[in-house]
Motif scaffolding. Structure first.
Motif, PDB file in Angstrom:
ATOM      1  N   ALA B  59       3.610  76.107 -35.744  1.00 41.42           N
ATOM      2  CA  ALA B  59       4.356  75.216 -36.634  1.00 41.42           C
ATOM      3  C   ALA B  59       5.840  75.244 -36.275  1.00 41.42           C
ATOM      4  O   ALA B  59       6.507  74.202 -36.243  1.00 41.42           O
ATOM      5  N   GLU B  60       6.350  76.441 -35.966  1.00 40.29           N
ATOM      6  CA  GLU B  60       7.756  76.601 -35.609  1.00 40.29           C
ATOM      7  C   GLU B  60       8.106  75.765 -34.372  1.00 40.29           C
ATOM      8  O   GLU B  60       9.123  75.050 -34.341  1.00 40.29           O
ATOM      9  N   ALA B  61       7.239  75.828 -33.361  1.00 40.60           N
ATOM     10  CA  ALA B  61       7.491  75.078 -32.122  1.00 40.60           C
ATOM     11  C   ALA B  61       7.466  73.570 -32.391  1.00 40.60           C
ATOM     12  O   ALA B  61       8.278  72.809 -31.846  1.00 40.60           O
ATOM     13  N   TYR B  62       6.535  73.150 -33.242  1.00 39.49           N
ATOM     14  CA  TYR B  62       6.434  71.716 -33.532  1.00 39.49           C
ATOM     15  C   TYR B  62       7.652  71.238 -34.328  1.00 39.49           C
ATOM     16  O   TYR B  62       8.166  70.138 -34.101  1.00 39.49           O
ATOM     17  N   ILE B  63       8.134  72.069 -35.239  1.00 42.84           N
ATOM     18  CA  ILE B  63       9.330  71.716 -36.009  1.00 42.84           C
ATOM     19  C   ILE B  63      10.530  71.586 -35.081  1.00 42.84           C
ATOM     20  O   ILE B  63      11.361  70.675 -35.229  1.00 42.84           O
ATOM     21  N   GLN B  64      10.603  72.460 -34.096  1.00 39.08           N
ATOM     22  CA  GLN B  64      11.675  72.367 -33.105  1.00 39.08           C
ATOM     23  C   GLN B  64      11.643  70.987 -32.441  1.00 39.08           C
ATOM     24  O   GLN B  64      12.678  70.337 -32.265  1.00 39.08           O
ATOM     25  N   TYR B  65      10.428  70.547 -32.109  1.00 44.42           N
ATOM     26  CA  TYR B  65      10.270  69.221 -31.479  1.00 44.42           C
ATOM     27  C   TYR B  65      10.715  68.109 -32.431  1.00 44.42           C
ATOM     28  O   TYR B  65      11.453  67.200 -32.056  1.00 44.42           O
ATOM     29  N   VAL B 294      -3.861  64.826 -29.362  1.00 44.41           N
ATOM     30  CA  VAL B 294      -3.945  66.266 -29.571  1.00 44.41           C
ATOM     31  C   VAL B 294      -3.438  66.997 -28.325  1.00 44.41           C
ATOM     32  O   VAL B 294      -2.680  67.971 -28.428  1.00 44.41           O
ATOM     33  N   ALA B 295      -3.834  66.491 -27.159  1.00 44.14           N
ATOM     34  CA  ALA B 295      -3.379  67.114 -25.915  1.00 44.14           C
ATOM     35  C   ALA B 295      -1.851  67.079 -25.831  1.00 44.14           C
ATOM     36  O   ALA B 295      -1.216  68.035 -25.387  1.00 44.14           O
ATOM     37  N   ARG B 296      -1.278  65.976 -26.288  1.00 46.29           N
ATOM     38  CA  ARG B 296       0.189  65.826 -26.263  1.00 46.29           C
ATOM     39  C   ARG B 296       0.865  66.857 -27.185  1.00 46.29           C
ATOM     40  O   ARG B 296       1.855  67.479 -26.804  1.00 46.29           O
ATOM     41  N   VAL B 297       0.317  67.043 -28.386  1.00 45.01           N
ATOM     42  CA  VAL B 297       0.896  68.026 -29.312  1.00 45.01           C
ATOM     43  C   VAL B 297       0.823  69.422 -28.699  1.00 45.01           C
ATOM     44  O   VAL B 297       1.787  70.195 -28.744  1.00 45.01           O
ATOM     45  N   LEU B 298      -0.321  69.735 -28.088  1.00 46.39           N
ATOM     46  CA  LEU B 298      -0.476  71.048 -27.469  1.00 46.39           C
ATOM     47  C   LEU B 298       0.580  71.245 -26.385  1.00 46.39           C
ATOM     48  O   LEU B 298       1.223  72.298 -26.293  1.00 46.39           O
ATOM     49  N   GLU B 299       0.772  70.190 -25.597  1.00 50.35           N
ATOM     50  CA  GLU B 299       1.792  70.237 -24.542  1.00 50.35           C
ATOM     51  C   GLU B 299       3.179  70.507 -25.153  1.00 50.35           C
ATOM     52  O   GLU B 299       3.939  71.343 -24.662  1.00 50.35           O
ATOM     53  N   ILE B 300       3.477  69.800 -26.253  1.00 54.38           N
ATOM     54  CA  ILE B 300       4.787  69.943 -26.915  1.00 54.38           C
ATOM     55  C   ILE B 300       5.018  71.387 -27.357  1.00 54.38           C
ATOM     56  O   ILE B 300       6.074  71.961 -27.099  1.00 54.38           O
TER      57      ILE B 300
END
Lengths: 291, 395, 337
Positions: B59-65, B294-300
């Protein structure tokens, strides 16, 4: 058949408890230190093996050799840096010091390798079976059993047939007298710490294909190894082997016929019962003290 | 003696003064400032459950994005993670520090039934927005206090029923057994299996528990063999799931394993090796191999935290806890308040996010997700077996 | 300033001299004022500090004074917590209990008493066992209590856990952080006074004699069986009473809260603070509890920091931080010389 299969898997896990317990006993009988970091030390060395095998790409035999070396170094280093300064501490002080070391090692493993579970590439397979007398044995079980026995034999030779073993036994009898006789007591302690850590590392490596590699992988095997050591008698090397095997078999048979929920508890209940009858464990020497 | 008492007094005085320095923080609409939205979580980053800390890290990494993209309506998101080491007393302290000290707008996730149980009265009493505690659904069903709770997490109990029915009706297996962790999660699985079988006039041939501290599950596997089960439903942690699968693979004949979605992680195939081949696992969002978004989110998230590669399913699950909240904030507009956020969340109907699909909330509906699909693991890759399987909305 | 002690009453006084009295009054005043100055979640932490102080004082009576080891103290805390909870639930509606001021004072006592019974049971093997062998018996006890609680839902609520009713004094509900704080710290003060006096009595001297040499103690007429068992019972009573308070403060109990790590933390508090001194145990408990809660922000580094501090204290000052404090005081007193 069900019964014998339970006994067989009990023997297999029990021999690993024994290898873990041997390190605890070796250290205790030589230096009277109860090492609560034994399990975490084994875990960290197994993590080192994992890094060597995966990221560094070292071959298996080479990784094992390097890992055992690292274990030896870590063990004796811990003796020199921490245990020697607190040598005067009580049994409790030492337990707390080693427990503190266990916390540091466990925490460091999470920081360095992450908390997730990893698979250690291992040359023996759990999925290649041999059916013998209707019992099913896999390659890994046979392999780790053989390695455990060889480890025990080598330890026997080290303690009973070498000059170093003699020094070790002398120190364990009376370290002041040993010092007077010119035995380098500190070096003996340091090497004992190293050998104990190597025994832990062997236990960790053999457990890795079963429990997988993670910062908590040694929690239960350490407690069982400790229990095996107490059951057999903390100053007896054959005792811990017998203790480990009995523990493995009893908890498996109990798990198979009575309850899997209390499988781990039964080990400790059994120990308490044995200690009430024989306070020095099955093969331990009677505790003698001078006033 | 005098020395001791004086010293004792002295030491306590020092402590008292040290504590006195800390001051309470004031807040208006808690957690929403002109420039920031503050979120928080209590997660196990150390201790026995540390692997699940990956949810918070994901979640932290996604929030950074999201912040790199400009945040939401001009506000960036601050995400405060506190370690609870999987201990309820510390989870309570963390939640209180987040609410009373940091002043968070919402709590995201919570690992562990005990931690969620210990904190939930406090969270409800203080009307804190709470996104998807990763626990069983029982505490929420029929609970009148869940106005600020939003859950997009499958119900273990219903999932176990789906798995059991699939084993019996689609695979034609009759002798069903269950291996479960001796806790709330495992118990939900066990009850689901028993109830689903009872509805078909059957009973499990074995229900075998294990303890979280167990390092070897061969006894459990032998008990399954003794019961001659031809299907085993597995409610375990990834580590124990792999241990169980490896031990079950030694049985002759080998039973079909159907596992909880919590074992959908790619790490399973690495741990259990060929024993994981053919295992049937549900999921509540598409696999990265089969879905570009989903693959894109994982990459992010992996770009921002490469260590999460090992725990990619957990990291993605962490993003699913967060995703509906982000959508709610977008819908609520720049003048968001807690109440307008709730209204925005209730307007989410059959909504597709980057990971989650078909999410619906509404007045009186807090269970945003009530469907899963099954896949079979073939050489470490999931191959979808079914379309979405829907179960009733319960809260 | 040292002054001459002239009368026996002076020798026996816990607090001596104007300065000590002033300090004590200031301290009590500060303790009473704290919950009004701090936000609620700090008060919640202080409640845990108090609970751990009680456990540490009790454990110190066993480990520091009597020289016995317990690696299963969390088992006594658990027994106290569950016993108190069942007592509160059973007597909530009872008129007699309400007339006596509600179940909450009694619950602390019941929690302690229940744990003390088990303390006697664990203490019995201690008569025969030494050092590491005693360690494993107590370790096994702690693990067994946890396993039994997990698998016996009738007692513990199983893994669903058990919610604890809020304490009440008559019709006055004591659920808030502040009222719990006064409850916890009143018990802390009361039980530390008891401990101070116990260690100065013949019982305390018997404990110390056993620690220093049990054979010599026996020769001089100390009944080993009686005093070793008593030490376990008293120590368990403290842990059980702390467990009852824990139940009140958490208002929720779950068996995994009572794990082996907690037992090790309790021991660490006693050892880091200073074995065999009551202020040492208090100081260790305060420091390590605050550290644990204060380092939530340190996230995965907490175990490394925590373990490192324990090792450092042990390596540099085996007498504990309180021992260091005494040395500093002595050094300051004799400074110019």
């Amino acid at each position: 058949m069900f019964f014998w299969q339970l006994v067989l898997s009990g023997l297999s896990i029990g021999s690993l408890y024994a290898v873990v317990g041997l390190g605890i006993v070796l250290l205790y009988r030589t230096s009277r230190v109860l090492n609560f970091a034994h399990g975490d030390l084994a875990m960290v060395t197994t993590m080192i093996a994992y890094s060597l095998l995966t990221s560094a790409g070292v071959v298996f035999a080479g990784s094992v050799a390097l890992t055992l070396l690292a274990a030896f170094a870590l063990g004796s280093l811990f003796y020199f840096i921490v245990i020697r300064p607190v040598k005067e501490a009580t049994l409790l002080g030492q337990i707390i010091t080693t427990a503190g070391f266990a916390l540091v090692l466990g925490g460091a493993a999470v920081v360095i390798w992450g908390a997730g579970t990893k698979a250690l590439p291992f040359p023996l397979s759990r999925f290649r079976f041999y059916d013998v007398f209707g019992l099913r044995i896999d390659q890994l079980t046979i392999g780790s059993f053989i390695v455990s026995v060889i480890t025990m034999l080598l330890l026997y030779l080290l303690v009973q047939k070498t000059k170093f073993g003699l020094a070790m036994r002398a120190v364990s009898q009376n370290d002041a007298a040993a010092r007077v006789l010119g035995i380098p007591v500190r070096r003996v302690y340091a090497v004992t710490w190293g050998v104990s850590a190597v025994l832990g590392a062997i236990g960790g490596l053999l457990l890795a294909p079963v429990t997988f590699v993670s910062p908590t992988m040694m929690f239960d095997p350490f407690l069982k190894g400790f229990a095996a050591a107490v059951l057999g008698g903390l100053d007896s090397l054959p005792g811990v082997i017998i203790g480990g095997v009995i523990l493995g078999v009893v908890e498996n048979v109990f798990g198979g016929y009575v309850s899997t929920a209390f499988k781990s508890t039964v080990a400790f209940v059994m120990i308490i019962a044995v200690l009430l009858v024989r306070p020095e464990g099955l093969l331990g020497r009677k505790f003698q003290r001078r006033v | 003696m005098r020395l001791k008492v004086r010293a004792y007094v002295g030491w306590l005085l020092v402590t008292v003064m040290a504590l006195g320095v800390a001051l309470p923080a004031a807040a208006q609409e808690r957690g929403i400032t002109p420039t920031e939205i503050i979120l928080g979580t209590s997660a196990p980053l150390s201790g026995p459950a540390a692997p699940w800390g990956a949810t918070a890290r994901g979640a932290e990494a996604y929030i950074q994005y999201i912040n790199e993209q400009g945040g939401i309506h001009g506000r960036t998101i601050r995400f405060v993670i506190l370690d609870d080491a999987y201990q309820p007393p510390r989870a309570v302290q963390n939640v209180r520090a987040l609410v009373e000290g940091t002043g968070v707008f919402a709590l995201v996730g919570m690992i562990g039934s005990a931690n969620a149980a210990a904190t939930r009265d406090y969270i409800f009493r203080n009307e804190v927005v709470w996104m998807t505690p990763a626990v069983e659904s029982d505490p929420w069903i029929g609970n009148p206090n869940i106005r600020y709770l939003f859950v997009t997490y499958p119900n273990y109990y219903q999932e176990a029923k789906v798995l059991t029915r699939y084993a019996v009706e689609e695979l034609g297996l009759r002798r069903i057994a269950v291996i479960y962790q001796n806790d709330q999660y495992g118990d939900n699985g066990r009850r689901g299996v028993i109830d689903a079988l009872a509805e078909m006039g059957m009973e499990p041939v074995a229900a075998v528990p294990y303890e979280l501290t167990d390092a070897d599950l061969s006894v459990q596997a032998l008990l399954i063999g003794q019961a001659q089960a031809d299907a085993v439903i597995l409610y375990a942690t990834p580590t124990h799931g792999a241990m169980a699968a490896a031990a079950l693979a030694q049985l002759n004949p080998k039973p079909q394993i159907l596992s909880s979605f919590t074992l959908a992680d790619p790490i399973m195939a690495a741990l259990a090796g060929e024993a994981w081949n053919g295992v049937i696992v549900p999921s509540y969002f598409p696999y990265p191999d089969h879905d570009e978004k989903v693959a894109r989110v994982l990459e992010i998230i992996l770009e921002r935290n490469p260590d999460l590669a090992q725990m990619s399913f957990n990291a993605l699950a962490g993003v699913t806890f967060l995703e509906p909240l982000l959508e709610g904030l977008r819908r609520a507009g720049p003048d968001v308040t807690k109440e307008s956020f709730v209204a925005a969340m209730e307007s989410i109907q059959d909504w597709d996010g980057e990971l989650l699909r078909g999410i619906s909330f509404g007045p009186g509906r807090r269970q945003g997700l009530n469907r899963i699909f099954l896949a079979r693991m073939v050489n470490g890759k999931p191959e979808p077996l079914t379309d979405w399987i829907v179960y009733p909305v319960e809260f | 300033m040292t002054q001459l002690i002239q009368r026996y009453e002076e020798e026996m006084a816990l607090v001596r001299g104007g300065a000590a009295w002033t300090g004590l009054v200031l301290l009590l005043g500060a303790l009473a004022a704290l919950p009004w100055l701090l936000p609620g979640y700090y008060v919640y932490i202080l409640n845990f500090v108090g609970i751990n102080v009680i456990v540490a004082i009790g454990l110190n009576l066993l480990v520091g004074y009597t020289g016995q080891i317990s690696l299963g103290h969390v088992g006594f805390v658990a027994i106290g917590a569950y016993a108190a909870t069942h007592f509160i639930r059973a007597t909530e509606a009872s008129g007699v209990v309400a007339a006596l001021g509600g179940p909450f004072w009694m619950a602390v006592f019941i929690g302690g008493a229940a744990a003390a019974v088990f303390g006697v049971l664990v203490g019995l093997p201690a008569i025969r066992l030494e050092g590491p062998y005693l360690t494993i018996v107590t370790l096994g006890f702690g693990l067994a209590v946890q396993q039994i609680l997990i698998n016996w839902p009738a007692v513990s609520g199983g893994r669903i856990g058990m919610f604890v009713p809020q304490p009440a004094l008559g019709s006055f509900v004591l659920g808030s952080d502040r009222s719990l704080y006064y409850l916890v710290w009143t018990v802390v003060i009361g039980m530390s006074l008891v401990a101070f006096n116990l260690t100065r009595s013949h019982v305390g001297r018997a404990f110390i004699a056993i620690r220093d040499s049990d054979i010599a103690a026996e020769v001089t007429g100390v009944n080993l069986k009686y005093y070793k068992t008593l030490a376990f019972a008293v120590s368990a009573f403290y842990a059980g009473a702390a467990g009852a308070l824990l139940a009140y403060v958490m208002q929720y109990l779950e068996p995994t809260m009572f794990n082996l790590y907690e037992s090790i933390y309790y021991l660490a508090m006693v050892v880091v603070g200073g074995l065999g001194t009551i202020p040492g145990a208090m100081f260790g408990a305060v420091l390590l509890t605050l550290l644990q809660y204060g380092l939530s922000h340190a996230q995965e580094y907490l175990p490394v920091i925590y373990g490192g501090i324990v090792i450092l204290v042990m390596a540099l000052e085996p007498m504990g931080l309180y021992g260091r404090w005494l040395k500093i005081k002595l050094w300051m007193k004799t400074w110019p010389m």
